[in-house]
Design a protein around this motif. Sequence first.
Motif, PDB file in Angstrom:
ATOM      1  N   PHE A  42     -51.054 -14.211  20.107  1.00 52.76           N
ATOM      2  CA  PHE A  42     -49.637 -13.924  19.875  1.00 52.76           C
ATOM      3  C   PHE A  42     -48.976 -15.079  19.131  1.00 52.76           C
ATOM      4  O   PHE A  42     -48.266 -14.878  18.136  1.00 52.76           O
ATOM      5  CB  PHE A  42     -48.928 -13.661  21.220  1.00 52.76           C
ATOM      6  N   LEU A  43     -49.221 -16.312  19.579  1.00 53.18           N
ATOM      7  CA  LEU A  43     -48.643 -17.484  18.913  1.00 53.18           C
ATOM      8  C   LEU A  43     -49.213 -17.644  17.507  1.00 53.18           C
ATOM      9  O   LEU A  43     -48.488 -17.968  16.562  1.00 53.18           O
ATOM     10  CB  LEU A  43     -48.883 -18.742  19.747  1.00 53.18           C
ATOM     11  N   LEU A  44     -50.524 -17.405  17.365  1.00 46.58           N
ATOM     12  CA  LEU A  44     -51.150 -17.494  16.049  1.00 46.58           C
ATOM     13  C   LEU A  44     -50.547 -16.447  15.105  1.00 46.58           C
ATOM     14  O   LEU A  44     -50.263 -16.732  13.937  1.00 46.58           O
ATOM     15  CB  LEU A  44     -52.664 -17.309  16.153  1.00 46.58           C
ATOM     16  N   PHE A  45     -50.327 -15.242  15.605  1.00 43.55           N
ATOM     17  CA  PHE A  45     -49.717 -14.183  14.817  1.00 43.55           C
ATOM     18  C   PHE A  45     -48.319 -14.596  14.333  1.00 43.55           C
ATOM     19  O   PHE A  45     -47.986 -14.443  13.159  1.00 43.55           O
ATOM     20  CB  PHE A  45     -49.637 -12.892  15.655  1.00 43.55           C
ATOM     21  N   TRP A  46     -47.496 -15.152  15.231  1.00 44.39           N
ATOM     22  CA  TRP A  46     -46.149 -15.543  14.849  1.00 44.39           C
ATOM     23  C   TRP A  46     -46.140 -16.736  13.901  1.00 44.39           C
ATOM     24  O   TRP A  46     -45.321 -16.814  12.987  1.00 44.39           O
ATOM     25  CB  TRP A  46     -45.273 -15.810  16.074  1.00 44.39           C
ATOM     26  N   VAL A  47     -47.056 -17.656  14.097  1.00 43.60           N
ATOM     27  CA  VAL A  47     -47.147 -18.796  13.179  1.00 43.60           C
ATOM     28  C   VAL A  47     -47.528 -18.296  11.787  1.00 43.60           C
ATOM     29  O   VAL A  47     -46.972 -18.730  10.772  1.00 43.60           O
ATOM     30  CB  VAL A  47     -48.150 -19.847  13.709  1.00 43.60           C
ATOM     31  N   MET A  48     -48.470 -17.349  11.735  1.00 45.53           N
ATOM     32  CA  MET A  48     -48.869 -16.792  10.440  1.00 45.53           C
ATOM     33  C   MET A  48     -47.714 -15.998   9.819  1.00 45.53           C
ATOM     34  O   MET A  48     -47.491 -16.078   8.603  1.00 45.53           O
ATOM     35  CB  MET A  48     -50.110 -15.912  10.593  1.00 45.53           C
TER      36      MET A  48
END
Length: 135
Positions: free
Chosen positions: A26-32
């Motif tokens: 989830f955090l990786l998705f938002w950072v991307m």
Amino acid sequence: MQPLAESTPVHSRRTTARHGPSVKWFLLFWVMMIGFGIYAVYSYTNHLKQQVLSELSTQSQQQLTVLKTDYEAKIAVLSSEVKDLQDTVQSFNELLTFTKDNASAKTDNSNKLYTQLSEVRKQLDVLKKKMDLLK
């Protein structure tokens, strides 16, 4: 009763194990997504910048073309005026030469023609200066 005590810690470990990777994704998705958003804004601003620069270039080129045609028209008018004045000076010069050759002591016509010729030369000088300023 022991089997219940053992099942509870295993269940809590599974919950943390399941939520751990999903939070990371989830955090990786938002950072991307934030990174793609920043890249999109940067690309769009560069596109707008190039578009504005091309429009300004086109407008300045059109204005330069208008100025060039105005300048050439003014030069043509001044050139024709200078040519006319040169013809007038030449005719006055010929008339002055003729008058000097035919002048007697009684007539003062040569002085009048000389002053007229001086005035015409002054006008010619003024026009030449204007033409030099336009160049």
